[in-house]
Write a protein that holds these residues in place. Sequence first.
Motif, mmCIF file in Angstrom:
data_model
loop_
_atom_site.group_PDB
_atom_site.id
_atom_site.type_symbol
_atom_site.label_atom_id
_atom_site.label_comp_id
_atom_site.label_asym_id
_atom_site.label_seq_id
_atom_site.Cartn_x
_atom_site.Cartn_y
_atom_site.Cartn_z
ATOM 1 N N TRP A 20 0.960 -1.337 0.176
ATOM 2 C CA TRP A 20 -0.106 0.127 0.203
ATOM 3 C C TRP A 20 1.030 1.298 0.116
ATOM 4 N N GLN A 21 0.357 2.549 -0.722
ATOM 5 C CA GLN A 21 1.020 3.694 -0.386
ATOM 6 C C GLN A 21 1.198 4.262 1.031
ATOM 7 N N PRO A 22 2.280 4.766 1.277
ATOM 8 C CA PRO A 22 2.532 5.387 2.670
ATOM 9 C C PRO A 22 1.057 6.433 2.613
ATOM 10 N N PHE A 23 0.797 6.341 4.071
ATOM 11 C CA PHE A 23 -0.221 7.452 4.091
ATOM 12 C C PHE A 23 -0.095 8.234 5.737
ATOM 13 N N THR A 24 -0.657 9.050 5.596
ATOM 14 C CA THR A 24 -0.303 10.112 6.991
ATOM 15 C C THR A 24 -1.581 10.272 7.677
ATOM 16 N N ILE A 25 -1.645 10.175 9.201
ATOM 17 C CA ILE A 25 -2.591 10.374 9.933
ATOM 18 C C ILE A 25 -2.108 11.005 11.354
ATOM 19 N N PRO A 26 -3.125 11.981 11.890
ATOM 20 C CA PRO A 26 -2.756 12.705 13.151
ATOM 21 C C PRO A 26 -2.928 11.351 13.994
ATOM 22 N N VAL A 27 -1.875 11.732 15.347
ATOM 23 C CA VAL A 27 -1.974 10.819 16.420
ATOM 24 C C VAL A 27 -3.294 10.592 17.147
ATOM 25 N N ARG A 28 -3.859 11.828 17.055
ATOM 26 C CA ARG A 28 -5.279 11.977 17.964
ATOM 27 C C ARG A 28 -6.295 11.170 17.234
ATOM 28 N N ALA A 29 -6.210 10.965 15.950
ATOM 29 C CA ALA A 29 -7.298 10.163 15.388
ATOM 30 C C ALA A 29 -6.917 8.665 15.395
ATOM 31 N N LEU A 30 -5.800 8.409 15.556
ATOM 32 C CA LEU A 30 -5.147 7.004 15.616
ATOM 33 C C LEU A 30 -5.720 6.280 16.985
ATOM 34 N N CYS A 31 -5.117 7.198 18.167
ATOM 35 C CA CYS A 31 -5.272 6.627 19.390
ATOM 36 C C CYS A 31 -5.745 7.665 20.319
ATOM 37 N N ASN A 32 -6.045 8.865 19.913
ATOM 38 C CA ASN A 32 -6.541 9.908 20.835
ATOM 39 C C ASN A 32 -5.508 10.462 21.905
ATOM 40 N N GLY A 33 -4.324 10.022 21.273
ATOM 41 C CA GLY A 33 -3.250 10.416 22.116
ATOM 42 C C GLY A 33 -3.051 9.475 23.401
ATOM 43 N N ASP A 34 -3.569 8.399 23.365
ATOM 44 C CA ASP A 34 -3.268 7.279 24.380
ATOM 45 C C ASP A 34 -2.410 6.153 23.579
ATOM 46 N N TYR A 35 -1.326 6.012 24.093
ATOM 47 C CA TYR A 35 -0.301 5.342 23.093
ATOM 48 C C TYR A 35 -0.501 3.718 23.119
ATOM 49 N N ASP A 36 -1.092 3.492 24.505
ATOM 50 C CA ASP A 36 -1.249 1.875 24.582
ATOM 51 C C ASP A 36 -2.713 1.536 24.177
#
Length: 525
Positions: A184-200
């Motif tokens: 797949w092509q590389p893609f960009t996403i804000p961290v807050r969209a990916l995990c709401n800032g909670d890394y675990d």
Amino acid sequence: SVPGTKVELTVSCRNLLDMDTFSKSDPVVVLFVQVSGSSEWKEFGRTEVIDNTLNPDFVRKFVLDYYFEEKQNLRFDVALFGAQDFLGQAFVALGEVIGSQRGRLERPLTGVPGKRCGTILLLAEELSNCRDIVTMQLCANKLDKKDFFGKSDPFLVFYRSNEDGTFTICHKTEVVKNTLNPVWQPFTIPVRALCNGDYDRTVKIDVYDWDRDGSHDFIGEFATSYRELSRAQSQFTVYEVLNPRKKCKKKKYVNSGTVTLLSFSVESEFTFVDYIRGGTQLNFTVAIDFTASNGLPSQPTSLHYASPYQLSAYALALKAVGEIIQDYDSDKLFPAYGFGAKVPPDGKISHQFPLNNNVENPSCAGIEGVLESYLQSLRTVQLYGPTNFAPVINQVAGTAAQVTDGSQYHVLLIITDGVISDMLQTKEAIVTASSLPMSIIIVGVGPAEFEAMEELDGDEVRLSSRGRYAERDIVQFVPFRDYVDDSGNQVLSMARLAKDVLAEIPEQLLSYMKTRDIKPRRPDP
């Protein structure tokens, strides 16, 4: 504004009133937020109660959405828990806290007659994980074949988990056709969209085979977390794709293929708040149109006419924009000019005369000072012409050119009836200014057609002059008449005007900093 600029307010009080006869007070702070454009206050939240202290440092914080272009009025009420004893209150705009040095503001508490109520301390911090942006690339190997004739057409769907255990879709990759080993092509996403800032927090990824009719076939799934994904900065991470249904049915089932994380990188996006907290000052300059086309100020039909009951359109626009910007300007001194009038003593035409009549120092104290000087000038100068913008733009550009390290940013507000005489020179001036730390706001008052202003705005077509194009879009134009609402609610219409006119300033400031590779200075701890 960028959605999701969240600001966390920490509250402390010092030297509160001692109401409790047997022990010290047990204070709590209640935050009220003013509903935009009205006088109504709504409770937003309250701190915990701290027993027995007159100098509380509250742990519970308030997290607010922050918009540069709105006046966000806050009211803090300090009270004694249980008893209805009122210990004082403070009114403050969120912009004042952010615009104050290092995001710290101390205000006296008032409201208990005849008593010193102590002070409230506010600290504003932007939530830091709001701004990280991740770029990653994945590929897969030996995925299950789902299509009868060809191979599969795989794509990935990413979900972030919510606190209640549900999942929210946050990204879909493109479909790679007819392969069991897609890259797949590389893609960009804000961290807050990916995990709401909670890394675990769990990030779930589903692998699907695309079907034209939308009934995509499920190939399998795997779970990870931001923290686990970020380890891929040093090595490839391989995930097994599992299909729970197959796993139950088939004894010999191993997996439905594997997905490999090829690359993962994080960048921090600097925000407007970073620069303001790092000490960038917004310098606000005003230029007002004194040409004859506005009509004689003494006549009610004039755009400059101020009745005892109502400010003129010029004064209203100046107040609406100025009252928000002044929170970000530490000295609150605003140079203010007029253009297009004959100026005493000798009646020379001037396109940049100081409203306070002081050529050495054209600065007025606060927006009130600008209004005062404006009304004073209306009595002493003769409205004339032509309408030339270039001199005052070049004047501010000259000041902006002196400090280009990102510590100063200039905003010029031009209020005009829009009949411009020096279009060519103005375009040239704006193109030159577009490489400097400045923005220009034009508010058009009166009934004119404002096509020339729309062209200067450069939203549709990038502004150019003699073959040179503007480096950035630095002009924002709005017609005042779009904001005068029929109900006569001036507060609301002016809040809307300010909102639209200031909305582009943070982006324009960021685009200047980015093109010059200027990082925000760290605020001193």
